[in-house]
Design a protein around this motif. Sequence first.
Motif, PDB file in Angstrom:
ATOM      1  N   SER A  14      -0.359  25.050 -41.301  1.00  0.00           N
ATOM      2  CA  SER A  14      -0.485  25.321 -42.657  1.00  0.00           C
ATOM      3  C   SER A  14      -0.695  24.014 -43.534  1.00  0.00           C
ATOM      4  CB  SER A  14       0.825  25.830 -43.243  1.00  0.00           C
ATOM      5  OG  SER A  14       1.968  24.632 -42.834  1.00  0.00           O
ATOM      6  N   GLU A  15      -0.496  22.808 -42.867  1.00  0.00           N
ATOM      7  CA  GLU A  15      -1.091  21.637 -43.461  1.00  0.00           C
ATOM      8  C   GLU A  15      -1.834  20.764 -42.215  1.00  0.00           C
ATOM      9  OE1 GLU A  15       1.634  19.194 -45.501  1.00  0.00           O
ATOM     10  OE2 GLU A  15       3.043  21.211 -46.070  1.00  0.00           O
ATOM     11  N   GLU A  70      -6.775  21.234 -38.684  1.00  0.00           N
ATOM     12  CA  GLU A  70      -6.241  22.310 -39.460  1.00  0.00           C
ATOM     13  C   GLU A  70      -5.959  23.421 -38.501  1.00  0.00           C
ATOM     14  OE1 GLU A  70      -8.802  23.583 -42.411  1.00  0.00           O
ATOM     15  OE2 GLU A  70      -8.510  22.099 -44.073  1.00  0.00           O
ATOM     16  N   GLY A 250       4.293  20.811 -42.209  1.00  0.00           N
ATOM     17  CA  GLY A 250       3.852  22.206 -42.357  1.00  0.00           C
ATOM     18  C   GLY A 250       4.224  23.011 -41.192  1.00  0.00           C
ATOM     19  N   GLU A 251       3.887  24.491 -41.013  1.00  0.00           N
ATOM     20  CA  GLU A 251       4.091  25.333 -40.200  1.00  0.00           C
ATOM     21  C   GLU A 251       2.887  25.485 -39.025  1.00  0.00           C
ATOM     22  OE1 GLU A 251       5.332  28.982 -42.066  1.00  0.00           O
ATOM     23  OE2 GLU A 251       7.274  27.989 -42.798  1.00  0.00           O
TER      24      GLU A 251
END
Length: 266
Positions: A14-15, A70, A250-251
């Motif tokens: 997610s990040e 990513e 993030g996930e």
Amino acid sequence: MRIIVEHRTRYRFSEPQTRLVQLLRMTPDDTDDQTVVAWSIDVDCDARLRESRDGLGNRQAMLYAEGPLEGIEISVRGEVLTGDPHGRVHGTAEPLPPDFYLRETDRTIAGEALTAFMREAAVGGDAEARIDAAARALRDRFTLAANGEELRDAASAFDGTAASGRELAQMLVAGLRAIDIPARYVSGYQQHEGRDCAPHGWVEAHAGDAGWIAVDPSEGARVDERYVRVAIGLDTVGAAPVAGSRLGHGEEMLDVALIVEQAGGE
């Protein structure tokens, strides 16, 4: 049997991640009953792979990738020629004595219920007969379920009525150790028509002078030429195809696609 394996593991974040370090146990080894004809690991970003062997004799590769990332996709493709070992394990790297595989882990503590079940199921005969009986008993005790993202420990899984193939294998490992039979978890691939493919797990148990015996509790039978042996461990975590860490917030989302099929001809 000539078996083709295509195994893709895709991570999305997610990040963006600053750095990834992954341990890959995704490369099978030659044994007396399996020959690796071709095998490759590809990554869809700039990364370094450093190959080695771990303390159990498994082939492994450390993957290092610098961000920002990513996502990352790890693709494995290979061909393996297998024979039917009739459930016997020959020609494997064995740097440790069998008694090492009596060690418990947090995931293989049998608990009272599983231990009692094993003592009742695996009675009479020699060690081979007891191992075979234990595998059949677990197969009959549970409804086979699909592999999920989260695998329960042996005692927790035994409390239920349905279990995945990997959970059954981990239960069998724990139960056999509880009755003083060295056992280890095996990760790899299985060619099976009519069933969705997924990374598979089974068990190798030591039967004294007969050596290591490979059994699949999801079928209640010994391993045959449909299996490709990749890695061993004390439990599911110790033989997991991918493990590692990431630097970033993030996930993480995981997608796995696997094809295991028989090539034309032997």
